[in-house]
Design an enzyme around this catalytic site. Structure first.
Site, short mmCIF file in Angstrom:
data_model
loop_
_atom_site.label_atom_id
_atom_site.label_comp_id
_atom_site.label_asym_id
_atom_site.label_seq_id
_atom_site.Cartn_x
_atom_site.Cartn_y
_atom_site.Cartn_z
N LYS A 26 0.81 -1.22 0.00
CA LYS A 26 0.00 0.00 0.00
C LYS A 26 0.85 1.27 0.00
CE LYS A 26 -4.44 -1.58 1.77
NZ LYS A 26 -5.48 -1.46 2.81
N ARG B 235 -3.51 -10.22 5.00
CA ARG B 235 -4.09 -10.19 3.64
C ARG B 235 -2.99 -9.69 2.71
NH1 ARG B 235 -6.69 -6.52 0.20
NH2 ARG B 235 -8.37 -7.43 -1.07
#
Length: 275
Positions: free
Chosen positions: A221, A255
């Site tokens: 991210k 995740r």
């Protein structure tokens, strides 16, 4: 901690990996990666062999500024993939990344096990009752607004305190609807500044007072690559470093785009943790 997925009881005392399968053309890292069913099946098979316990399938990119996708289009993208994966991997535990109750229900009907909702029911008032009807595990994520407005909603007086209150209310609603298995996701990057993302990590252990398994979704991210001044493709090392930290703070599910590397983190963490 345990999780009941279609009658299979999973022990979360040992952390697990949720492999990411984006079937959108515009996801920030792997959008448009799969050109054929064979490509997709090879990717899923690889993630399962590398140790993924769950595969999280998403057909609607939630990155800031992503294109709006009609419900009909989301269904057309995801339901055939659910059918395909259940056919080829009968024991697969599929998580469905959606905020729409209709999409959730269709996927659960066709063999999906978990619903992963970025809005925790805020974007569809029928979502929580739908998940409750199927007694499916439910991942509640913290977010304000929607993917297009969330980065304008980053003012908090007490970030962790407000998140814990948010989750407490959502958990109560989920329990009322008959949902037994609940996972919380702090929502890194969703209505948070870069600095706030790291504040959550620093105080991550506070979330354990909710006494629920915590999912960490930080893979590649912008909180990593913007800080390191590189790109999503160059953010694996940073992802791995933060995965190890999150495990130390009590995260039970990672995740991740890179299953092998996430599993290596868990193996090393478990070795340290049991010494």
């Amino acid at each position: 901690m345990t999780l009941n997925c279609k009658g299979q009881l999973l022990d979360l005392d040992t952390p697990k990996v949720m492999g990411i399968l984006n079937i959108t053309p515009d996801s920030f890292y792997d959008g448009g990666s799969y050109k054929s069913e064979d490509d997709l099946l090879k990717k899923v098979n690889s993630m399962l062999l590398q140790g993924a316990t769950f595969i999280d399938v998403g057909a609607y990119s939630s990155r800031p500024g992503a294109d709006y996708v009609e419900e009909k289009e989301e269904l057309a993208r995801i339901v055939p993939i659910v059918k395909l994966l259940i056919h080829h991997f009968p024991d697969i535990i599929l998580s469905i990344d959606t905020f729409r109750s209709t999409v959730a229900e269709e996927c659960l009907k066709h063999g999906a096990a978990i619903i992963n909702d970025i809005s925790a029911g805020n974007l569809d008032s029928k979502m929580i009752s739908t998940v409750g009807k199927y007694k499916a595990p439910y991942i509640l994520m913290h977010m304000r607004g929607n993917p297009n407005s969330m980065q304008h909603k980053t003012h908090y007086k007490d970030l962790l305190g407000e998140m814990i209150f948010y989750f407490s209310e959502k958990v109560a609603l989920a329990r009322e609807s008959g949902i037994q298995d609940i996972i919380i996701d702090p929502g890194f990057g969703f209505a948070k500044t870069l600095e706030q993302n790291y504040e959550i990590l620093k105080k991550f252990s506070l979330l354990q007072q909710l006494e629920l398994p915590i999912l960490t979704g930080i893979s590649r991210k912008s909180m990593i690559y913007k800080l390191l001044q590189n790109t999503p493709k160059e953010a694996l090392n940073g992802t791995t470093a933060l995965h190890m930290y999150a495990l130390g703070q009590g995260s039970k599910i990672l995740r991740a785009h890179d299953v092998k590397e996430a599993m290596e983190c868990i193996t090393l963490f478990n070795t340290i943790d049991t010494k």
